[in-house]
Design a protein around this motif. Sequence first.
Motif, PDB file in Angstrom:
ATOM      1  N   ALA A 136       0.820  -1.209   0.000  1.00 25.87           N
ATOM      2  CA  ALA A 136       0.000   0.000   0.000  1.00 25.87           C
ATOM      3  C   ALA A 136       0.853   1.257   0.000  1.00 25.87           C
ATOM      4  O   ALA A 136       0.483   2.275  -0.563  1.00 25.87           O
ATOM      5  N   SER A 137       2.011   1.218   0.652  1.00 23.40           N
ATOM      6  CA  SER A 137       2.880   2.390   0.745  1.00 23.40           C
ATOM      7  C   SER A 137       4.271   1.932   1.121  1.00 23.40           C
ATOM      8  O   SER A 137       4.437   0.966   1.859  1.00 23.40           O
ATOM      9  N   SER A 138       5.269   2.638   0.615  1.00 20.70           N
ATOM     10  CA  SER A 138       6.650   2.291   0.955  1.00 20.70           C
ATOM     11  C   SER A 138       6.965   2.609   2.401  1.00 20.70           C
ATOM     12  O   SER A 138       7.947   2.128   2.951  1.00 20.70           O
ATOM     13  N   LYS A 139       6.128   3.424   3.055  1.00 19.93           N
ATOM     14  CA  LYS A 139       6.383   3.825   4.438  1.00 19.93           C
ATOM     15  C   LYS A 139       5.557   3.035   5.442  1.00 19.93           C
ATOM     16  O   LYS A 139       5.701   3.201   6.633  1.00 19.93           O
ATOM     17  N   ARG A 140       4.628   2.176   4.950  1.00 23.01           N
ATOM     18  CA  ARG A 140       3.770   1.417   5.834  1.00 23.01           C
ATOM     19  C   ARG A 140       3.847  -0.061   5.486  1.00 23.01           C
ATOM     20  O   ARG A 140       3.998  -0.434   4.337  1.00 23.01           O
TER      21      ARG A 140
ATOM     22  N   ASN B  17      11.405  -6.097  -2.066  1.00 27.90           N
ATOM     23  CA  ASN B  17      10.573  -7.142  -1.488  1.00 27.90           C
ATOM     24  C   ASN B  17      11.062  -7.527  -0.094  1.00 27.90           C
ATOM     25  O   ASN B  17      10.267  -7.735   0.826  1.00 27.90           O
ATOM     26  N   GLU B  18      12.370  -7.607   0.075  1.00 27.12           N
ATOM     27  CA  GLU B  18      12.936  -7.943   1.391  1.00 27.12           C
ATOM     28  C   GLU B  18      12.588  -6.880   2.423  1.00 27.12           C
ATOM     29  O   GLU B  18      12.279  -7.193   3.573  1.00 27.12           O
ATOM     30  N   ARG B  19      12.625  -5.615   2.007  1.00 26.95           N
ATOM     31  CA  ARG B  19      12.318  -4.534   2.950  1.00 26.95           C
ATOM     32  C   ARG B  19      10.877  -4.615   3.437  1.00 26.95           C
ATOM     33  O   ARG B  19      10.609  -4.462   4.625  1.00 26.95           O
ATOM     34  N   ILE B  20       9.942  -4.840   2.516  1.00 24.15           N
ATOM     35  CA  ILE B  20       8.537  -4.855   2.925  1.00 24.15           C
ATOM     36  C   ILE B  20       8.243  -6.078   3.780  1.00 24.15           C
ATOM     37  O   ILE B  20       7.474  -6.009   4.745  1.00 24.15           O
ATOM     38  N   VAL B  21       8.869  -7.216   3.474  1.00 19.16           N
ATOM     39  CA  VAL B  21       8.662  -8.408   4.297  1.00 19.16           C
ATOM     40  C   VAL B  21       9.286  -8.208   5.675  1.00 19.16           C
ATOM     41  O   VAL B  21       8.716  -8.590   6.698  1.00 19.16           O
ATOM     42  N   ALA B  22      10.454  -7.568   5.708  1.00 22.64           N
ATOM     43  CA  ALA B  22      11.149  -7.359   6.978  1.00 22.64           C
ATOM     44  C   ALA B  22      10.381  -6.447   7.926  1.00 22.64           C
ATOM     45  O   ALA B  22      10.541  -6.534   9.143  1.00 22.64           O
TER      46      ALA B  22
ATOM     47  N   GLU C 192       8.341  -5.944 -15.642  1.00 20.28           N
ATOM     48  CA  GLU C 192       8.853  -6.943 -14.702  1.00 20.28           C
ATOM     49  C   GLU C 192       8.151  -6.846 -13.352  1.00 20.28           C
ATOM     50  O   GLU C 192       7.832  -7.856 -12.713  1.00 20.28           O
ATOM     51  N   ARG C 193       7.905  -5.638 -12.900  1.00 14.19           N
ATOM     52  CA  ARG C 193       7.244  -5.417 -11.610  1.00 14.19           C
ATOM     53  C   ARG C 193       5.814  -5.972 -11.618  1.00 14.19           C
ATOM     54  O   ARG C 193       5.413  -6.714 -10.723  1.00 14.19           O
ATOM     55  N   PHE C 194       5.044  -5.603 -12.635  1.00 11.59           N
ATOM     56  CA  PHE C 194       3.658  -6.061 -12.712  1.00 11.59           C
ATOM     57  C   PHE C 194       3.574  -7.573 -12.883  1.00 11.59           C
ATOM     58  O   PHE C 194       2.733  -8.234 -12.267  1.00 11.59           O
ATOM     59  N   VAL C 195       4.431  -8.119 -13.735  1.00 11.73           N
ATOM     60  CA  VAL C 195       4.398  -9.556 -13.988  1.00 11.73           C
ATOM     61  C   VAL C 195       4.757 -10.337 -12.730  1.00 11.73           C
ATOM     62  O   VAL C 195       4.165 -11.388 -12.432  1.00 11.73           O
ATOM     63  N   SER C 196       5.707  -9.837 -11.941  1.00 16.05           N
ATOM     64  CA  SER C 196       6.082 -10.506 -10.691  1.00 16.05           C
ATOM     65  C   SER C 196       4.906 -10.579  -9.733  1.00 16.05           C
ATOM     66  O   SER C 196       4.643 -11.626  -9.117  1.00 16.05           O
ATOM     67  N   LEU C 197       4.184  -9.475  -9.587  1.00 14.27           N
ATOM     68  CA  LEU C 197       3.022  -9.465  -8.698  1.00 14.27           C
ATOM     69  C   LEU C 197       1.926 -10.384  -9.227  1.00 14.27           C
ATOM     70  O   LEU C 197       1.219 -11.031  -8.444  1.00 14.27           O
TER      71      LEU C 197
ATOM     72  N   MET D 136       6.226  -4.106  -4.265  1.00 19.14           N
ATOM     73  CA  MET D 136       6.279  -5.533  -4.008  1.00 19.14           C
ATOM     74  C   MET D 136       5.575  -5.847  -2.687  1.00 19.14           C
ATOM     75  O   MET D 136       5.585  -5.046  -1.752  1.00 19.14           O
ATOM     76  N   TRP D 137       4.975  -7.042  -2.617  1.00 18.90           N
ATOM     77  CA  TRP D 137       4.374  -7.497  -1.361  1.00 18.90           C
ATOM     78  C   TRP D 137       4.602  -9.000  -1.245  1.00 18.90           C
ATOM     79  O   TRP D 137       3.865  -9.798  -1.783  1.00 18.90           O
ATOM     80  N   ASP D 138       5.674  -9.370  -0.551  1.00 20.76           N
ATOM     81  CA  ASP D 138       5.997 -10.779  -0.316  1.00 20.76           C
ATOM     82  C   ASP D 138       5.908 -11.564  -1.626  1.00 20.76           C
ATOM     83  O   ASP D 138       5.198 -12.563  -1.729  1.00 20.76           O
ATOM     84  N   ALA D 139       6.661 -11.095  -2.613  1.00 22.92           N
ATOM     85  CA  ALA D 139       6.540 -11.640  -3.969  1.00 22.92           C
ATOM     86  C   ALA D 139       7.766 -12.444  -4.383  1.00 22.92           C
ATOM     87  O   ALA D 139       8.173 -12.411  -5.547  1.00 22.92           O
ATOM     88  N   GLU D 140       8.355 -13.181  -3.455  1.00 25.89           N
ATOM     89  CA  GLU D 140       9.581 -13.914  -3.762  1.00 25.89           C
ATOM     90  C   GLU D 140       9.375 -14.923  -4.890  1.00 25.89           C
ATOM     91  O   GLU D 140      10.190 -15.020  -5.814  1.00 25.89           O
ATOM     92  N   GLU D 141       8.298 -15.691  -4.817  1.00 29.24           N
ATOM     93  CA  GLU D 141       8.054 -16.687  -5.861  1.00 29.24           C
ATOM     94  C   GLU D 141       7.749 -16.018  -7.198  1.00 29.24           C
ATOM     95  O   GLU D 141       8.159 -16.504  -8.255  1.00 29.24           O
ATOM     96  N   GLY D 142       7.005 -14.909  -7.153  1.00 27.23           N
ATOM     97  CA  GLY D 142       6.702 -14.198  -8.382  1.00 27.23           C
ATOM     98  C   GLY D 142       7.950 -13.659  -9.052  1.00 27.23           C
ATOM     99  O   GLY D 142       8.081 -13.706 -10.285  1.00 27.23           O
ATOM    100  N   LEU D 143       8.877 -13.141  -8.250  1.00 33.01           N
ATOM    101  CA  LEU D 143      10.141 -12.641  -8.801  1.00 33.01           C
ATOM    102  C   LEU D 143      10.956 -13.781  -9.406  1.00 33.01           C
ATOM    103  O   LEU D 143      11.579 -13.617 -10.462  1.00 33.01           O
ATOM    104  N   ALA D 144      10.939 -14.934  -8.751  1.00 32.81           N
ATOM    105  CA  ALA D 144      11.690 -16.079  -9.272  1.00 32.81           C
ATOM    106  C   ALA D 144      11.158 -16.509 -10.638  1.00 32.81           C
ATOM    107  O   ALA D 144      11.927 -16.876 -11.529  1.00 32.81           O
ATOM    108  N   ARG D 145       9.847 -16.436 -10.825  1.00 32.39           N
ATOM    109  CA  ARG D 145       9.259 -16.838 -12.110  1.00 32.39           C
ATOM    110  C   ARG D 145       9.496 -15.780 -13.180  1.00 32.39           C
ATOM    111  O   ARG D 145       9.650 -16.100 -14.358  1.00 32.39           O
TER     112      ARG D 145
END
Length: 376
Positions: free
Chosen positions: A113-117, A338-343, A146-151, A278-287
């Motif tokens: 939703a936001s890079s700050k939240r 993605n790591e930042r938002i998950v962290a 790449e961003r949209f396809v990952s999500l 990104m929102w916890d999109a590790e698998e999406g990024l891998a694909r």
Amino acid sequence: MSDLTSDINSGITAAHPLAPYGWDADHAQEFTPYAEQGLLPGRLVRIDRGRVDAVVPGDDGVRTVLASTALVATGDPLKVPCTGDWAAIDPGSGPDAVVRALLPRRTALVRSASSKRSEGQILAANVDHAIVAVSLAEPLDLGRVERFVSLAWESGATPVVALTKADLVPDAAGLAHLVADTETVAPGVPVLAVSAATGAGLDVLAAVLAGGTSVLLGRSGAGKSTLANAVIGADVQDVHAVRDRDGKGRHTTTTRDLLVLPGGGVLIDTPGLRGVGMWDAEEGLARTFTDVEELAARCRFHDCAHTAEPGCAVLAAVDAGDLPQRRLDSYRKLLRENERIVAKTDARLRAELRRDWKQKQALGRHMGERQRGQRR
């Protein structure tokens, strides 16, 4: 239970009034406990300020009801009612119906939703295809693709890239080049060049959309609503021209609307997205980055960061010209994001990231010292 309620909840889905909206035997099975309570199945087709428009079975097919979502309101932003949700609805005796429960989601498209939240925002639910609309009226932004396809991959839906306004590209060779460039950053994803003005490519897109529920994604001005009108064959969505000074759209679509298509399937049109985090999109990024992932599997170290490590197959591919530097930079950028938002929501991961950062700093200093020693 009324005769109508009994008939529509019988589990026979072939002639079910909601079949054109995606109702099937699995949904009927999930709805069984609610059918026993005399509730109606419904699909949310529009969300607006705590109330929803939902289609439910009626005497002559389907009817649209305005329903309150107060009973399913939650503090979790990922569990709020969303366009595309299936629900158990109490039609009530007053002017408004009530959403009593949401059925389990098969897929959910989520962005940060936001890079700050540390909150996610759900954009659409129970989607089979995510159509990423990219306008050819402006320079092709491969990083945005790449961003949209990952999500899209992460959601569980199958992504499709639609290069809109293809009529603005004057020659066939140039258009083919743009399609080929897009295919390189979206491995395994269909890339369609389409034009609502000329009708080019719309038959292929309509065939894709006929296979279930699809959602249109893209920035303002990408031509999503124009494309929706074209495949429906009627002006059901408002459209405005992009601004001349910067080529940007004007957010003519302000809600997420679910529309039935004449050739089968349903389509969710969404407002233009200025930012897609990104929102916890590790698998999406891998694909999306299968080429980088396959190279990384050949690196000497399993935890290679692809920066300065010896035996890095990724860096070797960049040096050989087999992997564009832009592609690697985008991969790194999206992984870090993605790591930042998950962290933000995972204390253990935050500690691991700090530890990895310190190790990489130490490795960087060590490699720098070695290189300086070799130059002496």
